[in-house]
Design a protein around this motif. Sequence first.
Motif, short mmCIF file in Angstrom:
data_model
loop_
_atom_site.label_atom_id
_atom_site.label_comp_id
_atom_site.label_asym_id
_atom_site.label_seq_id
_atom_site.Cartn_x
_atom_site.Cartn_y
_atom_site.Cartn_z
N HIS A 32 60.53 7.55 44.63
CA HIS A 32 60.47 6.24 43.98
C HIS A 32 60.62 5.04 44.92
O HIS A 32 60.22 3.93 44.56
CB HIS A 32 61.51 6.15 42.86
CG HIS A 32 61.16 7.02 41.70
ND1 HIS A 32 60.17 6.71 40.80
CD2 HIS A 32 61.65 8.22 41.30
CE1 HIS A 32 60.07 7.66 39.91
NE2 HIS A 32 60.96 8.59 40.20
N ARG A 35 57.42 2.69 45.52
CA ARG A 35 57.02 1.94 44.32
C ARG A 35 58.07 0.90 43.95
O ARG A 35 57.73 -0.21 43.55
CB ARG A 35 56.77 2.90 43.17
CG ARG A 35 55.58 3.80 43.43
CD ARG A 35 55.52 4.89 42.42
NE ARG A 35 54.38 5.75 42.62
CZ ARG A 35 54.22 6.90 41.99
NH1 ARG A 35 55.13 7.31 41.13
NH2 ARG A 35 53.16 7.64 42.21
N TYR A 39 57.44 -3.18 43.82
CA TYR A 39 57.82 -3.98 42.65
C TYR A 39 58.77 -5.11 43.08
O TYR A 39 58.58 -6.27 42.73
CB TYR A 39 58.47 -3.09 41.60
CG TYR A 39 59.15 -3.85 40.50
CD1 TYR A 39 58.41 -4.40 39.46
CD2 TYR A 39 60.53 -4.03 40.50
CE1 TYR A 39 59.03 -5.12 38.45
CE2 TYR A 39 61.15 -4.73 39.50
CZ TYR A 39 60.41 -5.28 38.47
OH TYR A 39 61.02 -5.98 37.48
N LEU A 109 53.10 -3.95 37.89
CA LEU A 109 52.90 -2.63 38.50
C LEU A 109 51.42 -2.24 38.51
O LEU A 109 50.94 -1.61 39.45
CB LEU A 109 53.72 -1.57 37.76
CG LEU A 109 55.23 -1.66 37.97
CD1 LEU A 109 55.96 -0.73 37.00
CD2 LEU A 109 55.60 -1.33 39.41
N HIS A 110 50.69 -2.66 37.49
CA HIS A 110 49.27 -2.30 37.41
C HIS A 110 48.39 -3.22 38.24
O HIS A 110 47.64 -2.77 39.11
CB HIS A 110 48.82 -2.30 35.95
CG HIS A 110 47.41 -1.85 35.75
ND1 HIS A 110 46.99 -0.57 36.03
CD2 HIS A 110 46.32 -2.51 35.31
CE1 HIS A 110 45.70 -0.46 35.76
NE2 HIS A 110 45.27 -1.63 35.32
N LEU A 115 49.16 0.30 40.60
CA LEU A 115 49.41 1.62 40.03
C LEU A 115 48.58 1.83 38.77
O LEU A 115 48.40 0.91 37.97
CB LEU A 115 50.89 1.79 39.69
CG LEU A 115 51.89 1.65 40.83
CD1 LEU A 115 53.31 1.87 40.30
CD2 LEU A 115 51.58 2.60 41.96
N GLU A 119 50.84 6.63 36.82
CA GLU A 119 51.84 6.35 37.86
C GLU A 119 52.93 5.42 37.33
O GLU A 119 54.11 5.61 37.62
CB GLU A 119 51.18 5.72 39.07
CG GLU A 119 50.23 6.64 39.81
CD GLU A 119 49.47 5.90 40.89
OE1 GLU A 119 49.62 6.29 42.06
OE2 GLU A 119 48.74 4.94 40.56
N ILE A 120 52.53 4.43 36.55
CA ILE A 120 53.50 3.52 35.96
C ILE A 120 54.43 4.30 35.03
O ILE A 120 55.64 4.12 35.06
CB ILE A 120 52.81 2.37 35.21
CG1 ILE A 120 52.02 1.49 36.18
CG2 ILE A 120 53.83 1.53 34.43
CD1 ILE A 120 51.09 0.49 35.52
N VAL A 123 56.98 6.05 37.01
CA VAL A 123 57.98 5.16 37.61
C VAL A 123 59.00 4.67 36.59
O VAL A 123 60.20 4.63 36.87
CB VAL A 123 57.30 3.95 38.29
CG1 VAL A 123 58.32 2.89 38.69
CG2 VAL A 123 56.51 4.39 39.50
#
Length: 146
Positions: A32, A35, A39, A109-110, A115, A119-120, A123
């Motif tokens: 993690h 990612r 973020y 996130l997208h 992501l 994937e989101i 996470v």
Amino acid sequence: MTNRHTSAAEHPPEPGEPEDLPLEFAAFCELHRPRYLSYARVWLTEQVDAATAVQQAFAEIAVHWRDLLTSPNPTALAWQILRTTVAEHSRQAAGTPDRHPADDDLAILHYVVGLAAPEIADVIGTDTASVAGRLRRTMLHEASGW
């Protein structure tokens, strides 16, 4: 060759993480961290501030690790710890609000981090269909201030 039975305590912890890390926690961090950092960098423009916030979040997750593992959704609880920590750092750094809508996080996130919905979901600890639906709703309504 990697020995998967090697204790995580044999590897030096990141700053702010406890010395004696369970192997599962080390794997969670490894999975993690990239990612979470991506973020955090959206909300905290200085890379060092983002890294500090993520390390603080991981330290908090480590403190509650055993409780998280017995919860129905450890990943979702860890995500909430990260969100709270990043929001606190963001507020301190720039005077922004403590919290922002969770759907803004999905859009970030997208569209910013890049992501895909699966994937989101991984996470934040939810299912892909929920992420896809929330992203569609976010597209219909303008994201609030990011």
